[in-house]
Design a protein around this motif. Structure first.
Motif, PDB file in Angstrom:
ATOM      1  N   ASN A   1       0.707  -0.961   0.295  1.00 19.41           N
ATOM      2  CA  ASN A   1       0.122  -0.374  -0.539  1.00 19.41           C
ATOM      3  C   ASN A   1       0.699   1.109   0.048  1.00 19.41           C
ATOM      4  OD1 ASN A   1      -2.641   0.715   0.381  1.00 19.41           O
ATOM      5  ND2 ASN A   1      -2.325   2.016   2.280  1.00 19.41           N
TER       6      ASN A   1
ATOM      7  N   GLY B   1      -6.455   1.525   2.785  1.00 15.17           N
ATOM      8  CA  GLY B   1      -5.866   0.425   2.427  1.00 15.17           C
ATOM      9  C   GLY B   1      -4.875  -0.668   3.302  1.00 15.17           C
TER      10      GLY B   1
ATOM     11  N   TYR C   1      -6.158  -4.502  -6.124  1.00 19.15           N
ATOM     12  CA  TYR C   1      -5.899  -2.796  -5.980  1.00 19.15           C
ATOM     13  C   TYR C   1      -5.665  -3.469  -7.481  1.00 19.15           C
ATOM     14  CZ  TYR C   1      -4.444   1.947  -6.615  1.00 19.15           C
ATOM     15  OH  TYR C   1      -4.412   3.304  -6.413  1.00 19.15           O
TER      16      TYR C   1
END
Length: 230
Positions: free
Chosen positions: A20, A100, A116
């Motif tokens: 992330n 996230g 993602y």
């Protein structure tokens, strides 16, 4: 509507959500260096070379040779790493920063990366399919971020989140009310906002992908809907 600041939701499975963080870092770096921090000509050039243009994606029209950098099909993902300005970038990255890390914690690093990218692709495809003749490039991480929001809501609806309402009033709200209202706002605008500069349908595509993917990509034993909370 609101600006997310912080959630009271500790990580359980990963000590550092480095995927992330890497996505945020790469996206910001592309904006600052490759797009010249939002300089108009750089944004326009990158949008046509790496943004998702439906009419080009479906091979109905060709880009000018000087703009053809990657195969057209890659734009279904590359568009998500481009932004039109600082506010566009900061808004998406704030959502990714707050929500996230816990989604990555629930899935693991590699599965979160796949999650993602697939959410970005789903958002892009939703935009392209709805108007195959559009010559307007789609850019921005909103489709992928919408997938993260959907997954977070399904994992942690009872977590408290600090937000700035109207950009100035700090409020602590439960995620189910906060993100639920945000999702309804996206759906409402996707239905009613004609000729908007915001690609609301890409948000809906990302939301749908995130809600489905979290069911299969979360770690074994990771509950949905905060069922592990007393």
């Amino acid at each position: 509507m609101f600006i997310p600041l912080h959630d009271h939701n500790r990580l359980v499975h990963v000590p550092l959500p480095y995927v992330n963080l890497a996505i945020i870092a790469v996206t910001v770096l592309i904006f600052l260096v490759f797009q010249d921090a939002g300089e108009q000509q750089a944004v326009a050039a990158s949008s046509y070379s790496f943004g998702l243009i439906p009419v080009v994606f479906f091979d109905l029209r060709d880009l000018a040779p000087q703009l053809q950098v990657l195969p057209e099909w890659t734009s279904v993902v590359t568009y998500a790493f481009l932004h039109g300005g600082f506010m566009h970038l900061i808004g998406n990255m704030l959502f990714l920063w707050v929500f996230g890390d816990n989604v990555e914690d629930a899935m693991g690093h590699l599965r979160y990366l796949a999650f993602y990218l697939v959410c970005a692709a789903a958002g892009g495809l939703a935009y392209a399919v709805m108007d195959v003749n559009s010559e307007v490039p789609l850019i921005g991480a909103s489709g992928a971020v919408s997938g993260v929001v959907a997954a977070y809501l399904m994992l942690h609806p009872r977590v408290k989140v600090w937000v700035l309402v109207l950009g100035r009033i700090p409020v602590r709200l439960t995620a189910v009310w906060l993100l639920g209202a945000w999702i309804l706002y996206q759906v409402f605008n996707a239905i009613t906002a004609a000729d908007s500069q915001v690609a609301w349908i890409a948000h809906i595509g990302g939301l749908a992908a995130g809600a489905v993917l979290v069911l299969v990509l979360r770690r074994p034993g990771v509950p949905l809907f905060d069922r592990n909370l007393a």
